[in-house]
Design a protein around this motif. Structure first.
Motif, PDB file in Angstrom:
ATOM      1  N   VAL A  31       0.847  -1.199   0.000  1.00  0.00           N
ATOM      2  CA  VAL A  31       0.000   0.000   0.000  1.00  0.00           C
ATOM      3  C   VAL A  31       0.883   1.251   0.000  1.00  0.00           C
ATOM      4  CG1 VAL A  31      -1.718   1.309   1.323  1.00  0.00           C
ATOM      5  CG2 VAL A  31      -1.916  -1.164   1.139  1.00  0.00           C
ATOM      6  N   GLU A  32       1.931   1.246   0.818  1.00  0.00           N
ATOM      7  CA  GLU A  32       2.824   2.412   0.896  1.00  0.00           C
ATOM      8  C   GLU A  32       3.529   2.652  -0.441  1.00  0.00           C
ATOM      9  OE1 GLU A  32       3.832   1.666   5.630  1.00  0.00           O
ATOM     10  OE2 GLU A  32       5.376   1.300   4.110  1.00  0.00           O
ATOM     11  N   LEU A  33       4.020   1.555  -1.038  1.00  0.00           N
ATOM     12  CA  LEU A  33       4.771   1.699  -2.294  1.00  0.00           C
ATOM     13  C   LEU A  33       3.882   2.077  -3.480  1.00  0.00           C
ATOM     14  CD1 LEU A  33       7.243  -1.319  -2.042  1.00  0.00           C
ATOM     15  CD2 LEU A  33       7.793   1.106  -1.810  1.00  0.00           C
ATOM     16  N   SER A  34       2.591   1.805  -3.354  1.00  0.00           N
ATOM     17  CA  SER A  34       1.691   2.084  -4.485  1.00  0.00           C
ATOM     18  C   SER A  34       1.343   3.565  -4.599  1.00  0.00           C
ATOM     19  CB  SER A  34       0.399   1.282  -4.344  1.00  0.00           C
ATOM     20  OG  SER A  34      -0.407   1.841  -3.331  1.00  0.00           O
ATOM     21  N   GLU A  35       1.720   4.348  -3.625  1.00  0.00           N
ATOM     22  CA  GLU A  35       1.468   5.802  -3.615  1.00  0.00           C
ATOM     23  C   GLU A  35      -0.014   6.114  -3.797  1.00  0.00           C
ATOM     24  OE1 GLU A  35       4.077   6.974  -6.728  1.00  0.00           O
ATOM     25  OE2 GLU A  35       5.813   7.134  -5.412  1.00  0.00           O
ATOM     26  N   GLY A  36      -0.824   5.453  -3.016  1.00  0.00           N
ATOM     27  CA  GLY A  36      -2.252   5.770  -2.994  1.00  0.00           C
ATOM     28  C   GLY A  36      -3.096   4.974  -3.971  1.00  0.00           C
ATOM     29  N   ARG A  37      -2.464   4.183  -4.822  1.00  0.00           N
ATOM     30  CA  ARG A  37      -3.268   3.440  -5.798  1.00  0.00           C
ATOM     31  C   ARG A  37      -3.866   2.172  -5.193  1.00  0.00           C
ATOM     32  NH1 ARG A  37       0.789   3.114 -10.687  1.00  0.00           N
ATOM     33  NH2 ARG A  37       2.276   3.343  -8.985  1.00  0.00           N
ATOM     34  N   LEU A  38      -3.259   1.665  -4.130  1.00  0.00           N
ATOM     35  CA  LEU A  38      -3.847   0.525  -3.419  1.00  0.00           C
ATOM     36  C   LEU A  38      -4.349   1.029  -2.071  1.00  0.00           C
ATOM     37  CD1 LEU A  38      -1.096  -2.200  -4.016  1.00  0.00           C
ATOM     38  CD2 LEU A  38      -3.319  -2.078  -5.130  1.00  0.00           C
ATOM     39  N   LYS A  39      -5.497   0.528  -1.644  1.00  0.00           N
ATOM     40  CA  LYS A  39      -6.075   0.932  -0.361  1.00  0.00           C
ATOM     41  C   LYS A  39      -5.938  -0.218   0.632  1.00  0.00           C
ATOM     42  CE  LYS A  39      -7.584   4.680  -2.309  1.00  0.00           C
ATOM     43  NZ  LYS A  39      -6.773   5.883  -2.192  1.00  0.00           N
ATOM     44  N   ARG A  40      -5.610   0.131   1.865  1.00  0.00           N
ATOM     45  CA  ARG A  40      -5.379  -0.951   2.832  1.00  0.00           C
ATOM     46  C   ARG A  40      -6.664  -1.671   3.231  1.00  0.00           C
ATOM     47  NH1 ARG A  40      -2.696   1.666   8.080  1.00  0.00           N
ATOM     48  NH2 ARG A  40      -3.008  -0.411   8.916  1.00  0.00           N
ATOM     49  N   GLY A  41      -7.830  -1.068   2.938  1.00  0.00           N
ATOM     50  CA  GLY A  41      -9.092  -1.743   3.247  1.00  0.00           C
ATOM     51  C   GLY A  41      -9.450  -2.831   2.253  1.00  0.00           C
ATOM     52  N   THR A  42      -8.829  -2.813   1.094  1.00  0.00           N
ATOM     53  CA  THR A  42      -9.194  -3.800   0.072  1.00  0.00           C
ATOM     54  C   THR A  42      -8.001  -4.597  -0.466  1.00  0.00           C
ATOM     55  OG1 THR A  42      -9.069  -2.047  -1.584  1.00  0.00           O
ATOM     56  CG2 THR A  42     -11.241  -2.565  -0.745  1.00  0.00           C
TER      57      THR A  42
END
Lengths: 100, 222
Positions: A31-42
């Motif tokens: 999630v951190e490396l995706s720079e907002g493109r991945l959400k930790r809820g999903t």
């Protein structure tokens, strides 16, 4: 494997890309490396789905003596996942020439 | 399963308990536990109290979202037999939008806030209670085709004279009462009338000695 399983959605592609380029990672780091493109809820739902498809494999991190809490789950891409990413990238590059 | 290593004072244990009530083991291991483990490590590595609080709020919010989103989307992989979550947001978007609309309406109209909050809490408790009861009393002959799509269809839910029916009835009555408090006398009257009719029927059946009545007794099956 039907047509639906042959698709590689954007988030799955991103996860495979990160795992191939960086190496094994745990969910929150992705999630951190995706720079907002991945959400930790999903992201964990996506990871479990990719693992069921065979694109990823995971294992719990080795237990540290004296550590409390649940061990983290580390994800790494499989050969199938890497082949899928390569095929998808090639296809996207080929179709880019056609203006698609 | 690694729950044995789980310290009872470690943050996330309540979320884990809630998830245990809602999900099967495969979903718990593949989806929920990794999220909680990451949250615990993040909290351990966060330095100041403020950062820890912020991390906890973000992590707990994400896990609650996970708990809300996952149930409708988890299916069994036909190949490996493992839990195979579907794409959560796209599949459940109507449900999530409806839920969001309720929350937004509750924020805009303060009158609705109490009702929405109570309805959500009641709904979660009702769902948890029903799931817990059904886990303890699994259906012997399940119609597998009925479970292929996730939906809510009251006309298709057989509410029997058992604890599940009792929980469903109480939950519906509470939600109705909270929504329309003026119905309290109507509900009290119907409850009294229902009890009287049930007592009369019970007495009538016991005098006629119809077999099977005791098996259908509500209290006997709780």
């Amino acid at each position: 494997m039907d047509d639906k399983e042959l698709r590689l959605p954007t988030k799955e592609r991103l996860i495979l890309d990160l795992l191939v380029s960086t190496g094994p990672l745990y969910g929150l780091r992705l999630v951190e490396l995706s720079e907002g493109r991945l959400k930790r809820g999903t992201v964990y739902v996506t990871l479990a789905r990719m693992e069921a498809k065979g694109y990823l494999e995971s294992e719990q991190e080795p237990p540290v003596p004296g550590a409390i809490g649940l061990p983290r789950r580390i994800y790494r891409s499989t050969t199938l996942g890497e082949r899928m990413l390569r095929a998808w990238t090639t296809m996207a590059r080929e179709l880019a020439w056609e203006g698609l | 399963m690694t729950a044995s290593a789980h310290n009872p004072r470690e943050p996330g244990r309540l979320l884990l308990k809630l998830a245990r009530l809602l999900f099967d083991e495969a979903t718990l291991v593949s989806v929920v536990q990794p999220a909680i483990a990451d949250l615990q490590h993040e909290l351990r590595e966060a330095g100041s109290r403020g950062r820890r609080l912020r991390a906890y709020c973000q992590g707990a919010g994400a896990i609650l979202k996970l708990i809300v989103v996952v149930p409708a989307g988890v299916t069994q992989s036909p190949v490996s037999g493992r839990a195979m979550p579907e794409r959560a947001w796209s599949e459940d978007r109507p449900f999530v939008m409806l839920l969001t609309a309720f929350f937004v309406a509750a924020l805009i109209v303060p009158m609705l806030f109490g009702w929405t909050a109570t309805a959500v809490v009641s709904g979660v408790l009702l769902a948890t209670g029903l799931r817990h009861w059904h886990n303890r009393h699994p259906v012997r002959q399940a119609d597998s085709s009925a479970w292929l799509t996730a939906d809510i269809n009251f006309s298709a839910i057989p509410v029997g004279g058992n604890a599940g029916g009792l929980i469903c009835m109480i939950g519906c009555a509470v939600i109705l009462l909270v929504g329309v408090p003026g119905f309290v006398w109507f509900l009290a009257a119907t409850l009294a009338a229902g009890v009287m009719v049930a007592a009369a029927l019970s007495i009538w059946h016991s005098t006629r000695r119809i077999s099977g009545l005791r098996n259908r007794s509500l209290l006997g099956r709780i």
